[in-house]
Structures are given as structure tokens and as C-alpha cells.
Design an enzyme around this catalytic site. Structure first.
Site, PDB file in Angstrom:
ATOM      1  N   ASP A   1       0.834  -1.202   0.000  1.00 17.91           N
ATOM      2  CA  ASP A   1       0.000   0.000   0.000  1.00 17.91           C
ATOM      3  C   ASP A   1       0.870   1.254   0.000  1.00 17.91           C
ATOM      4  OD1 ASP A   1       0.758  -1.030   2.450  1.00 17.91           O
ATOM      5  OD2 ASP A   1      -1.046  -0.464   3.522  1.00 17.91           O
TER       6      ASP A   1
ATOM      7  N   ASP B   1       1.266  -6.965 -10.979  1.00 19.38           N
ATOM      8  CA  ASP B   1       0.304  -6.642 -12.030  1.00 19.38           C
ATOM      9  C   ASP B   1      -0.203  -5.217 -11.830  1.00 19.38           C
ATOM     10  OD1 ASP B   1      -1.517  -6.832 -14.063  1.00 19.38           O
ATOM     11  OD2 ASP B   1      -2.842  -8.257 -13.061  1.00 19.38           O
TER      12      ASP B   1
ATOM     13  N   ASP C   1       1.337  -1.445 -13.806  1.00 15.67           N
ATOM     14  CA  ASP C   1       0.461  -0.544 -14.583  1.00 15.67           C
ATOM     15  C   ASP C   1       0.441   0.861 -13.982  1.00 15.67           C
ATOM     16  OD1 ASP C   1      -0.172  -2.468 -16.424  1.00 15.67           O
ATOM     17  OD2 ASP C   1      -2.336  -2.127 -16.316  1.00 15.67           O
TER      18      ASP C   1
END
Ligand code: NAD
Length: 367
Positions: A227, A251, A255
Site C-alpha cells: 500500500d 500486475d 500498470d
């Protein structure tokens, strides 16, 4: 002279256009640095279905098996024949099949924002420092996406869905080695991402990465909860060199990091399999897709495909000087003001809008 076999699978949409420029640049690099690439082109995707009735024709797969690496374009055209079932369509039948066939367990996604392209980045200039340069190393074959049991069952009044996050020591060790070796070729810092405060997997991940790190005393290792990692990417992206993540965290964070580079057309990627002798089998492709909206118009940015060749030279063929020369040439072409449409801004002084081939020519000439 070192000689390597490369399978070049351009695929669909902009694939053939950007692949042409990548091969152009490789030809210049091999001449300058004295190695030989035997590049064989073969159809994949809808091009494979048209040529041989299958998204990954047998002859294309055979060629890949006999090659040291695969240079891939992109596959998939959403408007083509909707009656073909999902499992036979290129995204699954070609891409997922290749990943499985070659045991590609490590995904490398470099995100580089040159200073000259500051306008393309969504962050304010003061957060970009001297330019952003991050390598996200993502574990690709384990974790929650593949762990068993994985199911949805009926229970009273609804359903219950189960996904299972599983990692074993060897799976973490091999991705950690990739991350540390990659950092040795860069600024020698690894940030390991986990959720060790909540997940058993995170505790094991942290222990194993720490142990593997002791083999690389020249590399600094730090740990960060996922986080916080997501937040730090937006607040101070220049603090990162290599980020190593399990599959799902990688993943998402790759991005998020990719958004910093401004355009998909700038982002290469590598997926690595096993090493034998001097070479590591790898699969190299742009992060974006087939861009049907601009295909066939000489509008696509070839840089993602060209930077994929640099990753291939470095990570599979161990040709570090040639890889660095290609990356530097991309930098020079950008500094000289060459811009494809995706990175062009009318307000930027000294920038010229160029097509796919002109960008390829400028990069080839800069090597
Ligand atoms: P896309 O990445 O093809 O395009 C998204 C946007 O980014 C478009 O506006 C496109 O023009 C732009 N873009 C992408 N690459 C560019 C480049 N090199 N230069 C300039 N602009 C670029 O994503 P999409 O439209 O969602 O998907 C199109 C097809 O590609 C689909 O069939 C999808 O399944 C497939 N796809 C394949 C891969 C792959 O082969 N690895 C990856 C993603 C998507």
C-alpha cells in the site's frame, strides 16, 4: 563472432509496422557491435489464423523452440470474427500458450520518462526529478492467479468465491535472483514489495528475499508494504530503481508505474524463462496492444518495440553494450525533438511530429 537465433513474431495491427523498425535498429546494432542475429519472421495471432488456421501455428511454435529468444509484436483484433471461441482467439491461444510453454516466470517492465517528455507525465514536474527510471520485476507464474483451490461454490443465500495465494521458497528465490541481478546492471537498489504485516505469504516473501539478498552485497535492499509502495510511486517515484513484487501486486504496480511514462508506445517488457549456458530464454514485447485505431497509418510509436530489443540483448544474450547503445539512441532521437503522435504536444518548442518509419530511422541513425 557470437551468433544467436531470434524468432520475430510481429502479429496483428501495428505489430508488423513497429517490428520492422525494431529489426532495422537491430541490424545497425549488430554491425556496430560485431554479433550476428539470425532473425526468422513467422505469423502469430490473426496473422497465424489466416496463414495456418491457428493463432500459434505449429511451425511458429517450432521456430520459437529452436530460437534463443522471441521478439513479439502484439496480437488480437477485437472486431475480427466474433464466432471464434475465446480459447482459440489470439490473446489466449498464442500469448498464454507461449508463456506456459516456455515457463516464463519473471516479467520485467521498465518505466523510463526522459526529461524531454516531462509534459507526457501526469505528475507535476517537481515530482519527476531528473526523470523517472524504474524497473518493475513481477513474478508471473505463482501467487493468487494460479493457487489452488480456486472456485466459486453455492452456499445458503448466495455464493462463496475462493482464490488461494501460494508461494514456495524456490519460486521466491528465483524471482529474487532476477531482481538482484537486474539491479546490478542498474543503480544497485532493490525495493521488495510485500504485505508481511497481514499475509503469511508476505512473511515468507520477505524472509526469502532478505536471504537471497545476502548473495548480492553490492545491492541495497529495502522492504516496503504494497500500500505504501503504491503511494510512493505517485509521491516520489525517483526513489525506486528495481521493485520486485509477487504476481498480483506486480500486475497492479507495473500498470501504475507505466502511467508515469505518459504513453504505452514507450513501454517495453521482458518475460524470462530458464537459463542455459550463456543465454536466458526470453519473450520480449511492447506493453501495449495492437492499437487497431492507428494500425497501417505510419502513426504508431515504435519505441516500445525497439526498447524491447534492447532488453533482449541485455537479459537474454548478455550484449550489454549494444543494449545500452540502443537505449541511448532512443534518448538522442527524443532529445532531437522527434515525436510520434502519442508523445507530441503542440505547445512543446522544437518538437517535430514524425511517423513510425521516421522515428525508427532517427533511432537507427543515432546508434
Ligand atoms: P492497445 O494497447 O492496443 O491501445 C490502447 C491505446 O493506446 C490506443 O489508443 C492505441 O492507439 C494506443 N497505443 C498503443 N500502442 C501504441 C503505440 N505503439 N503507439 C501509439 N499509440 C499506441 O489496447 P486495446 O485497444 O485495448 O487493445 C487492442 C487489441 O490489442 C485487443 O485485441 C487486445 O486484446 C490486444 N492486446 C494485445 C496485447 C498483447 O499482444 N500483448 C496487449 C494488450 C492488448
Amino acid at each position: 563472432m557470437k551468433t544467436f537465433k531470434i524468432a520475430a513474431l510481429a502479429g496483428d495491427g501495428i505489430g508488423p509496422e513497429v517490428m520492422r523498425e525494431a529489426i532495422k535498429v537491430l541490424r545497425v546494432a549488430q554491425k556496430k557491435f560485431g554479433f550476428t542475429l539470425n532473425i526468422t519472421e513467422a505469423p502469430v495471432g490473426w496473422a497465424g489464423i489466416d496463414a495456418a488456421g491457428k493463432a500459434l501455428p505449429d511451425a511458429t511454435l517450432d521456430l520459437c523452440k529452436k530460437s534463443d529468444s522471441i521478439l513479439f509484436g502484439s496480437v488480437g483484433l477485437p472486431d475480427r470474427d466474433p464466432t471464434i471461441p475465446k480459447e482459440d482467439r489470439p490473446e489466449r491461444a498464442a500469448l498464454l500458450r507461449i508463456r506456459k510453454e516456455f515457463g516464463l516466470f519473471a516479467n520485467l517492465r521498465p518505466v523510463r520518462l526522459p526529461k524531454a517528455l516531462a509534459h507526457a507525465c501526469p505528475l507535476r514536474p517537481e515530482r519527476q526529478g531528473e526523470g523517472i527510471d524504474i524497473m518493475v520485476v513481477r513474478e508471473l507464474t505463482g501467487g493468487m492467479y494460479f493457487g489452488q483451490p480456486k472456485k466459486t461454490e453455492s452456499i445458503d443465500g448466495g455464493h462463496r468465491a475462493v482464490d488461494t495465494m501460494v508461494y514456495t521458497t524456490p519460486e521466491i528465490e528465483r524471482i529474487a535472483h532476477v531482481a538482484f541481478r537486474t539491479a546490478q546492471l542498474r543503480r544497485k537498489k532493490v525495493t521488495s514489495i510485500d504485505k508481511a504485516n497481514v499475509l503469511e505469504n508476505g512473511v515468507l516473501w520477505r524472509d526469502v528475499v532478505t536471504r537471497v539478498g545476502k548473495n548480492y552485497p553490492d545491492v541495497t535492499l529495502e522492504h516496503m508494504f504494497v500500500d505504501n509502495g503504491a503511494m510512493q510511486l505517485m509521491l516520489r517515484p525517483t526513489q525506486f530503481d528495481v521493485m520486485v513484487c509477487e504476481n498480483m501486486f506486480g500486475d497492479i504496480l507495473s500498470d501504475e508505474a507505466a502511467a508515469l511514462a505518459g504513453s504505452l508506445g514507450m513501454l517495453p517488457s521482458a518475460s524470462l524463462g530458464s537459463t542455459s549456458g550463456e543465454t536466458t530464454f526470453g519473450f520480449y514485447e511492447p506493453a501495449g496492444g495492437t492499437a487497431p485505431d492507428i494500425a497501417g497509418k505510419n502513426l504508431a510509436n515504435p519505441i516500445a518495440q525497439i526498447l524491447s530489443t534492447a532488453l533482449m540483448l541485455r537479459h537474454s544474450l548478455k550484449l550489454n553494450d549494444a543494449a545500452a547503445a540502443i537505449e541511448a539512441a532512443v534518448g538522442k532521437a527524443i532529445e532531437a525533438g522527434n515525436r510520434t503522435g502519442d508523445i507530441f504536444s503542440a505547445s512543446e518548442t522544437g518538437a517535430t511530429k514524425v511517423g513510425t518509419t521516421q522515428m525508427g530511422d532517427a533511432i537507427a541513425a543515432a546508434i
